[in-house]
Design an enzyme around this catalytic site. Structure first.
Site, PDB file in Angstrom:
ATOM      1  N   GLY A   1       0.620  -5.233   1.766  1.00  0.00           N
ATOM      2  CA  GLY A   1      -1.040  -4.974   0.866  1.00  0.00           C
ATOM      3  C   GLY A   1      -0.863  -5.536  -0.670  1.00  0.00           C
TER       4      GLY A   1
ATOM      5  N   GLU B   1      -1.609  -9.633   0.228  1.00  0.00           N
ATOM      6  CA  GLU B   1      -2.926  -9.994   0.475  1.00  0.00           C
ATOM      7  C   GLU B   1      -3.533  -9.533  -0.590  1.00  0.00           C
ATOM      8  OE1 GLU B   1      -2.407  -6.376   3.510  1.00  0.00           O
ATOM      9  OE2 GLU B   1      -3.089  -7.564   4.402  1.00  0.00           O
TER      10      GLU B   1
ATOM     11  N   GLU C   1       5.065  -4.509   6.895  1.00  0.00           N
ATOM     12  CA  GLU C   1       4.386  -4.284   7.907  1.00  0.00           C
ATOM     13  C   GLU C   1       4.646  -3.709   9.580  1.00  0.00           C
ATOM     14  OE1 GLU C   1       3.205  -6.267   5.699  1.00  0.00           O
ATOM     15  OE2 GLU C   1       1.286  -5.576   5.298  1.00  0.00           O
TER      16      GLU C   1
ATOM     17  N   ALA D   1       0.529  -1.568   0.069  1.00  0.00           N
ATOM     18  CA  ALA D   1      -0.072   0.091  -0.081  1.00  0.00           C
ATOM     19  C   ALA D   1       1.272   1.210  -0.024  1.00  0.00           C
ATOM     20  CB  ALA D   1      -0.974  -0.275   1.483  1.00  0.00           C
TER      21      ALA D   1
HETATM   22  C1  HXC Z   1       4.773   4.144  -1.730  1.00  0.00           C
HETATM   23  C2  HXC Z   1       6.401   3.609  -1.977  1.00  0.00           C
HETATM   24  C3  HXC Z   1       6.080   2.202  -1.798  1.00  0.00           C
HETATM   25  C4  HXC Z   1       5.081   2.314  -1.051  1.00  0.00           C
HETATM   26  C5  HXC Z   1       8.619   1.991  -2.845  1.00  0.00           C
HETATM   27  N1  HXC Z   1       7.949   3.436  -3.017  1.00  0.00           N
HETATM   28  N2  HXC Z   1       7.472   1.619  -2.204  1.00  0.00           N
HETATM   29  N3  HXC Z   1       5.982   5.179  -2.030  1.00  0.00           N
HETATM   30  N4  HXC Z   1       4.271   3.407  -0.415  1.00  0.00           N
HETATM   31  N5  HXC Z   1       4.896   1.010  -0.813  1.00  0.00           N
HETATM   32  C6  HXC Z   1       8.399   4.462  -4.028  1.00  0.00           C
HETATM   33  C7  HXC Z   1       9.464   5.067  -2.671  1.00  0.00           C
HETATM   34  O1  HXC Z   1       9.309   5.902  -2.282  1.00  0.00           O
HETATM   35  C8  HXC Z   1      10.624   5.036  -4.649  1.00  0.00           C
HETATM   36  O2  HXC Z   1       9.910   6.891  -4.243  1.00  0.00           O
HETATM   37  C9  HXC Z   1       9.853   4.796  -6.073  1.00  0.00           C
HETATM   38  O3  HXC Z   1       8.611   3.748  -4.918  1.00  0.00           O
HETATM   39  C10 HXC Z   1      11.706   3.350  -5.963  1.00  0.00           C
HETATM   40  O4  HXC Z   1      11.583   2.569  -3.994  1.00  0.00           O
HETATM   41  P1  HXC Z   1      12.890   2.969  -3.770  1.00  0.00           P
HETATM   42  O5  HXC Z   1      12.945   2.948  -2.360  1.00  0.00           O
HETATM   43  O6  HXC Z   1      13.586   3.791  -3.711  1.00  0.00           O
HETATM   44  O7  HXC Z   1      13.733   1.632  -4.462  1.00  0.00           O
HETATM   45  P2  HXC Z   1      14.200   0.375  -3.654  1.00  0.00           P
HETATM   46  O8  HXC Z   1      15.652   1.036  -3.348  1.00  0.00           O
HETATM   47  O9  HXC Z   1      14.735  -0.464  -4.708  1.00  0.00           O
HETATM   48  O10 HXC Z   1      13.513  -0.026  -2.480  1.00  0.00           O
HETATM   49  C11 HXC Z   1      12.329  -1.196  -3.075  1.00  0.00           C
HETATM   50  C12 HXC Z   1      11.553  -1.366  -1.723  1.00  0.00           C
HETATM   51  C13 HXC Z   1      11.285  -0.188  -0.832  1.00  0.00           C
HETATM   52  C14 HXC Z   1      12.440  -2.610  -0.823  1.00  0.00           C
HETATM   53  C15 HXC Z   1      10.071  -2.052  -2.011  1.00  0.00           C
HETATM   54  O11 HXC Z   1      10.437   0.939  -2.310  1.00  0.00           O
HETATM   55  C16 HXC Z   1      10.244  -0.552   0.354  1.00  0.00           C
HETATM   56  O12 HXC Z   1      10.668  -1.025   1.476  1.00  0.00           O
HETATM   57  N6  HXC Z   1       9.301  -0.121  -0.099  1.00  0.00           N
HETATM   58  C17 HXC Z   1       8.178  -0.384   1.061  1.00  0.00           C
HETATM   59  C18 HXC Z   1       7.478  -1.624   1.310  1.00  0.00           C
HETATM   60  C19 HXC Z   1       6.413  -1.593   2.558  1.00  0.00           C
HETATM   61  O13 HXC Z   1       7.227  -1.767   3.295  1.00  0.00           O
HETATM   62  N7  HXC Z   1       5.585  -2.116   1.697  1.00  0.00           N
HETATM   63  C20 HXC Z   1       3.877  -2.208   2.612  1.00  0.00           C
HETATM   64  C21 HXC Z   1       3.369  -0.955   3.084  1.00  0.00           C
HETATM   65  S1  HXC Z   1       2.114  -1.442   4.209  1.00  0.00           S
HETATM   66  P3  HXC Z   1      10.664   8.159  -4.832  1.00  0.00           P
HETATM   67  O14 HXC Z   1       9.840   9.330  -5.297  1.00  0.00           O
HETATM   68  O15 HXC Z   1      12.030   8.225  -3.891  1.00  0.00           O
HETATM   69  O16 HXC Z   1      11.670   7.783  -6.009  1.00  0.00           O
HETATM   70  C22 HXC Z   1       0.726  -2.347   3.438  1.00  0.00           C
HETATM   71  C23 HXC Z   1      -0.306  -2.492   4.626  1.00  0.00           C
HETATM   72  C24 HXC Z   1      -1.154  -2.994   3.070  1.00  0.00           C
HETATM   73  O17 HXC Z   1       0.712  -2.877   2.349  1.00  0.00           O
HETATM   74  C25 HXC Z   1      -2.700  -2.707   4.164  1.00  0.00           C
HETATM   75  C26 HXC Z   1      -3.415  -1.681   3.954  1.00  0.00           C
HETATM   76  C27 HXC Z   1      -5.096  -1.294   4.132  1.00  0.00           C
END
Ligand code: HXC
Length: 254
Positions: free
Chosen positions: A107, A110, A130, A64
């Site tokens: 998400g 999921e 998460e 998400a």
């Molecule tokens: C918003 C995101 C994102 C996310 C990546 N980006 N994941 N933006 N939400 N979940 C964006 C980054 O900010 C970045 O934008 C661009 O995508 C590229 O990502 P990088 O981090 O630069 O790439 P990398 O170094 O290769 O790392 C990849 C990654 C990392 C390991 C996937 O991006 C990461 O940890 N992302 C978050 C993953 C996460 O925590 N997911 C769970 C979310 S909570 P810019 O503008 O800087 O280029 C969830 C809850 C669900 O899912 C429940 C819902 C109801």
């Protein structure tokens, strides 16, 4: 219908739904999830579409969109939940396949859990990170993951937030097929399923999904009813007659 955050195309009775926000690794925001809901309504109602694939180019999705969630109040977080639309996808009467390469996190995973089948590359990066954000999976993950891989393995993934490779996810049963080109593999499978009798597929899915919710005797009784309903379809008559007449069946979806 055209969309801003997803791309939908239909070919040979198979619809492919592409998650499409590549700049944020396809992070799912509310608009994208709302579009998924609309697309599934449309595809469910389209008799030409027999099977649906959900995928993302290079990455399935990195979860998400965190920028949408950071300042939410509890009330807003409750409304942000993706579950109503995810439930719709899980209950879609047609087979739904997730084709996963790159990241499938939080998400996004999921969402993949709402699909009937998950095909991933051996190097896909799969997990529920998460916990590192101070939350836990809130789009059905705490319920669907343990049903799929057991409580202990689900707790290990959710408590640690570990990101594992596709091949490790396959060993856990979280992914059911490994392929270097998951979309190609999913398309081949989908074209095969598209030739099967759709009512039998739909009612089998209802029975298998019910197995998660009901006790064994209730489930077996439900199965008996759905099974008997198939004998009202011309596809059942066609399938059995074709066997007896030693020819290939042609199913019409009735
Ligand atoms: C918003 C995101 C994102 C996310 C990546 N980006 N994941 N933006 N939400 N979940 C964006 C980054 O900010 C970045 O934008 C661009 O995508 C590229 O990502 P990088 O981090 O630069 O790439 P990398 O170094 O290769 O790392 C990849 C990654 C990392 C390991 C996937 O991006 C990461 O940890 N992302 C978050 C993953 C996460 O925590 N997911 C769970 C979310 S909570 P810019 O503008 O800087 O280029 C969830 C809850 C669900 O899912 C429940 C819902 C109801």
């Amino acid at each position: 219908m055209s969309y801003e955050n997803i791309i939908v195309r239909n070919e040979n009775n198979v619809a492919v739904v592409n998650l499409n926000r590549p700049k944020s690794l396809n992070a799912l925001n509310s608009d994208m999830v709302a579009e998924l809901g609309k697309a599934f309504d449309e595809l469910t109602g389209d008799a030409q579409v027999k099977v649906i694939i959900i995928t993302g180019e290079k990455n399935f999705a990195a979860g998400a969109d965190i920028t949408n969630m950071v300042e939410l109040t509890p009330e807003e977080a409750y409304d942000f939940a993706f579950s109503p639309i995810y439930n719709k996808i899980a209950n879609c009467p047609k087979p739904v396949i997730a084709a996963i390469e790159g990241f499938a996190l939080g998400g996004a995973m999921e969402l993949a859990l709402c699909c009937d089948l998950r095909i991933a590359t051996p190097t896909a990066k799969i997990g529920f990170p998460e916990i590192t954000l101070g939350i836990f999976p809130g789009a059905g993950g705490t319920q669907r993951l343990p049903r799929l891989i057991g409580a202990a393995q689900a707790k290990k993934l959710i408590y640690t937030g570990a990101i594992i490779r596709g091949e490790a996810a396959y060993a856990l049963g979280l992914v059911d097929t490994l392929a270097e080109n998951p979309l190609k593999e999913a398309t081949t499978l989908a074209e095969d399923l598209a030739a099967k009798p759709p009512v039998a597929l739909k009612l089998a899915k209802e029975c298998i999904n019910a197995a998660d919710d009901v006790d064994l005797n209730t489930g077996v009784a439900f199965e008996a009813t759905n099974w008997a309903r198939l004998f009202a379809t011309s596809d059942q008559k066609e399938g059995m007659r074709a066997f007896i007449e030693k020819r290939k069946p042609t199913f019409v979806g009735k």
